[in-house]
Design a protein around this motif. Sequence first.
Motif, PDB file in Angstrom:
ATOM      1  N   ALA A 281       0.825  -1.209   0.000  1.00 50.11           N
ATOM      2  CA  ALA A 281       0.000   0.000   0.000  1.00 50.11           C
ATOM      3  C   ALA A 281       0.859   1.259   0.000  1.00 50.11           C
ATOM      4  O   ALA A 281       0.540   2.242  -0.682  1.00 50.11           O
ATOM      5  N   VAL A 282       1.961   1.243   0.738  1.00 49.76           N
ATOM      6  CA  VAL A 282       2.861   2.404   0.768  1.00 49.76           C
ATOM      7  C   VAL A 282       3.494   2.617  -0.602  1.00 49.76           C
ATOM      8  O   VAL A 282       3.574   3.748  -1.086  1.00 49.76           O
ATOM      9  N   ILE A 283       3.931   1.547  -1.228  1.00 48.05           N
ATOM     10  CA  ILE A 283       4.531   1.665  -2.565  1.00 48.05           C
ATOM     11  C   ILE A 283       3.522   2.252  -3.543  1.00 48.05           C
ATOM     12  O   ILE A 283       3.854   3.120  -4.353  1.00 48.05           O
ATOM     13  N   ALA A 284       2.281   1.808  -3.461  1.00 51.71           N
ATOM     14  CA  ALA A 284       1.243   2.353  -4.341  1.00 51.71           C
ATOM     15  C   ALA A 284       0.981   3.826  -4.023  1.00 51.71           C
ATOM     16  O   ALA A 284       0.905   4.661  -4.933  1.00 51.71           O
ATOM     17  N   ALA A 285       0.870   4.163  -2.760  1.00 57.52           N
ATOM     18  CA  ALA A 285       0.532   5.531  -2.350  1.00 57.52           C
ATOM     19  C   ALA A 285       1.621   6.538  -2.699  1.00 57.52           C
ATOM     20  O   ALA A 285       1.323   7.677  -3.070  1.00 57.52           O
ATOM     21  N   LYS A 286       2.867   6.126  -2.626  1.00 58.64           N
ATOM     22  CA  LYS A 286       3.939   7.096  -2.895  1.00 58.64           C
ATOM     23  C   LYS A 286       4.021   7.493  -4.366  1.00 58.64           C
ATOM     24  O   LYS A 286       4.592   8.509  -4.704  1.00 58.64           O
ATOM     25  N   ALA A 287       3.395   6.714  -5.236  1.00 55.78           N
ATOM     26  CA  ALA A 287       3.363   7.048  -6.661  1.00 55.78           C
ATOM     27  C   ALA A 287       2.180   7.954  -7.004  1.00 55.78           C
ATOM     28  O   ALA A 287       2.060   8.395  -8.139  1.00 55.78           O
ATOM     29  N   MET A 288       1.316   8.229  -6.029  1.00 59.43           N
ATOM     30  CA  MET A 288       0.118   9.036  -6.265  1.00 59.43           C
ATOM     31  C   MET A 288       0.313  10.453  -5.755  1.00 59.43           C
ATOM     32  O   MET A 288       1.267  10.742  -5.040  1.00 59.43           O
TER      33      MET A 288
ATOM     34  N   SER B  50       2.792  13.035  11.648  1.00 57.97           N
ATOM     35  CA  SER B  50       3.438  14.147  10.930  1.00 57.97           C
ATOM     36  C   SER B  50       3.025  14.172   9.458  1.00 57.97           C
ATOM     37  O   SER B  50       2.821  15.244   8.889  1.00 57.97           O
ATOM     38  N   GLY B  51       2.878  12.994   8.852  1.00 61.74           N
ATOM     39  CA  GLY B  51       2.454  12.939   7.459  1.00 61.74           C
ATOM     40  C   GLY B  51       1.053  13.481   7.270  1.00 61.74           C
ATOM     41  O   GLY B  51       0.788  14.254   6.350  1.00 61.74           O
ATOM     42  N   HIS B  52       0.146  13.112   8.158  1.00 61.86           N
ATOM     43  CA  HIS B  52      -1.216  13.619   8.053  1.00 61.86           C
ATOM     44  C   HIS B  52      -1.248  15.123   8.297  1.00 61.86           C
ATOM     45  O   HIS B  52      -1.994  15.846   7.623  1.00 61.86           O
ATOM     46  N   ASP B  53      -0.440  15.603   9.236  1.00 61.51           N
ATOM     47  CA  ASP B  53      -0.387  17.047   9.500  1.00 61.51           C
ATOM     48  C   ASP B  53       0.080  17.815   8.263  1.00 61.51           C
ATOM     49  O   ASP B  53      -0.414  18.896   7.971  1.00 61.51           O
ATOM     50  N   LYS B  54       1.050  17.259   7.538  1.00 63.22           N
ATOM     51  CA  LYS B  54       1.623  17.943   6.364  1.00 63.22           C
ATOM     52  C   LYS B  54       0.792  17.783   5.098  1.00 63.22           C
ATOM     53  O   LYS B  54       0.679  18.724   4.316  1.00 63.22           O
TER      54      LYS B  54
ATOM     55  N   MET C  38       5.792  17.562  -3.339  1.00 60.24           N
ATOM     56  CA  MET C  38       5.677  16.158  -3.754  1.00 60.24           C
ATOM     57  C   MET C  38       6.906  15.351  -3.333  1.00 60.24           C
ATOM     58  O   MET C  38       6.786  14.186  -2.968  1.00 60.24           O
ATOM     59  N   ALA C  39       8.069  15.964  -3.379  1.00 57.09           N
ATOM     60  CA  ALA C  39       9.281  15.267  -2.930  1.00 57.09           C
ATOM     61  C   ALA C  39       9.181  14.953  -1.437  1.00 57.09           C
ATOM     62  O   ALA C  39       9.523  13.850  -1.001  1.00 57.09           O
ATOM     63  N   GLU C  40       8.698  15.906  -0.668  1.00 47.28           N
ATOM     64  CA  GLU C  40       8.544  15.694   0.776  1.00 47.28           C
ATOM     65  C   GLU C  40       7.504  14.612   1.051  1.00 47.28           C
ATOM     66  O   GLU C  40       7.693  13.758   1.925  1.00 47.28           O
ATOM     67  N   TYR C  41       6.413  14.629   0.297  1.00 49.82           N
ATOM     68  CA  TYR C  41       5.377  13.599   0.424  1.00 49.82           C
ATOM     69  C   TYR C  41       5.969  12.218   0.152  1.00 49.82           C
ATOM     70  O   TYR C  41       5.799  11.281   0.930  1.00 49.82           O
ATOM     71  N   ARG C  42       6.692  12.114  -0.929  1.00 44.30           N
ATOM     72  CA  ARG C  42       7.261  10.821  -1.309  1.00 44.30           C
ATOM     73  C   ARG C  42       8.324  10.363  -0.302  1.00 44.30           C
ATOM     74  O   ARG C  42       8.380   9.194   0.070  1.00 44.30           O
ATOM     75  N   LYS C  43       9.169  11.290   0.170  1.00 43.53           N
ATOM     76  CA  LYS C  43      10.190  10.930   1.161  1.00 43.53           C
ATOM     77  C   LYS C  43       9.549  10.448   2.459  1.00 43.53           C
ATOM     78  O   LYS C  43      10.053   9.510   3.092  1.00 43.53           O
ATOM     79  N   THR C  44       8.447  11.061   2.836  1.00 43.90           N
ATOM     80  CA  THR C  44       7.758  10.632   4.046  1.00 43.90           C
ATOM     81  C   THR C  44       7.285   9.190   3.905  1.00 43.90           C
ATOM     82  O   THR C  44       7.451   8.373   4.818  1.00 43.90           O
ATOM     83  N   LEU C  45       6.720   8.864   2.739  1.00 43.89           N
ATOM     84  CA  LEU C  45       6.260   7.495   2.533  1.00 43.89           C
ATOM     85  C   LEU C  45       7.423   6.513   2.403  1.00 43.89           C
ATOM     86  O   LEU C  45       7.299   5.351   2.809  1.00 43.89           O
ATOM     87  N   VAL C  46       8.543   6.964   1.890  1.00 46.03           N
ATOM     88  CA  VAL C  46       9.733   6.103   1.853  1.00 46.03           C
ATOM     89  C   VAL C  46      10.193   5.809   3.282  1.00 46.03           C
ATOM     90  O   VAL C  46      10.588   4.679   3.587  1.00 46.03           O
ATOM     91  N   GLU C  47      10.114   6.810   4.153  1.00 48.52           N
ATOM     92  CA  GLU C  47      10.446   6.581   5.570  1.00 48.52           C
ATOM     93  C   GLU C  47       9.505   5.556   6.192  1.00 48.52           C
ATOM     94  O   GLU C  47       9.931   4.686   6.958  1.00 48.52           O
ATOM     95  N   VAL C  48       8.214   5.656   5.854  1.00 45.21           N
ATOM     96  CA  VAL C  48       7.244   4.665   6.343  1.00 45.21           C
ATOM     97  C   VAL C  48       7.647   3.280   5.846  1.00 45.21           C
ATOM     98  O   VAL C  48       7.622   2.308   6.616  1.00 45.21           O
ATOM     99  N   LEU C  49       8.021   3.189   4.601  1.00 47.50           N
ATOM    100  CA  LEU C  49       8.430   1.908   4.026  1.00 47.50           C
ATOM    101  C   LEU C  49       9.674   1.363   4.731  1.00 47.50           C
ATOM    102  O   LEU C  49       9.757   0.166   5.021  1.00 47.50           O
ATOM    103  N   LYS C  50      10.636   2.256   5.029  1.00 47.83           N
ATOM    104  CA  LYS C  50      11.847   1.820   5.742  1.00 47.83           C
ATOM    105  C   LYS C  50      11.503   1.252   7.116  1.00 47.83           C
ATOM    106  O   LYS C  50      12.016   0.194   7.509  1.00 47.83           O
TER     107      LYS C  50
END
Length: 158
Positions: A83-90, A150-154, A107-119
């Motif tokens: 789900a994270v992999i799918a969401a980070k592409a959206m 933090s992701g939801h806040d941003k 968008m870079a910050e959004y994607r980096k946040t989801l990459v952190e979730v994935l990590k």
Amino acid sequence: MSFVRPFSRSVLPLFLLCSVFVASVFWMTARDAGAASTVASAANDELEQAMRQINGVGKALGRGITADNRDESLAQIAKLQSAVIAAKAMTPDTAAAVAADQRPAFMAEYRKTLVEVLKVACDVEIAILDGKYEAAQELMKTQLGALKKSGHDKFQGE
């Protein structure tokens, strides 16, 4: 009078043809705008579905990760990762409200946040595989919980 009749007969079909053309252009423009909003709506639905899946996994794993539910926990963490992999592409809805010149950074910050979730999800998986169930539970509660907040806040709209 004979001059008027041939002129009106030749202009009337041209007028009708032009009217049909203009009407079709307006119709196609309106249809394309509707299609674009439908595509955006579908993308939002997909992103919302991915986020619901992530949230559902968080709740399922929040009940406890133990040796008894090891296999189910691994299956759940795999769902979260997918789900994270799918969401980070959206693109989240809130990106539309960001100024065009600032959108790439957003968008870079959004994607980096989801990459952190994935990590962190991968760290949870490693902890489960190593039999460190308390550590996996702690990662879920602290690190994933903090990233979610933090992701939801941003990135989440009001």
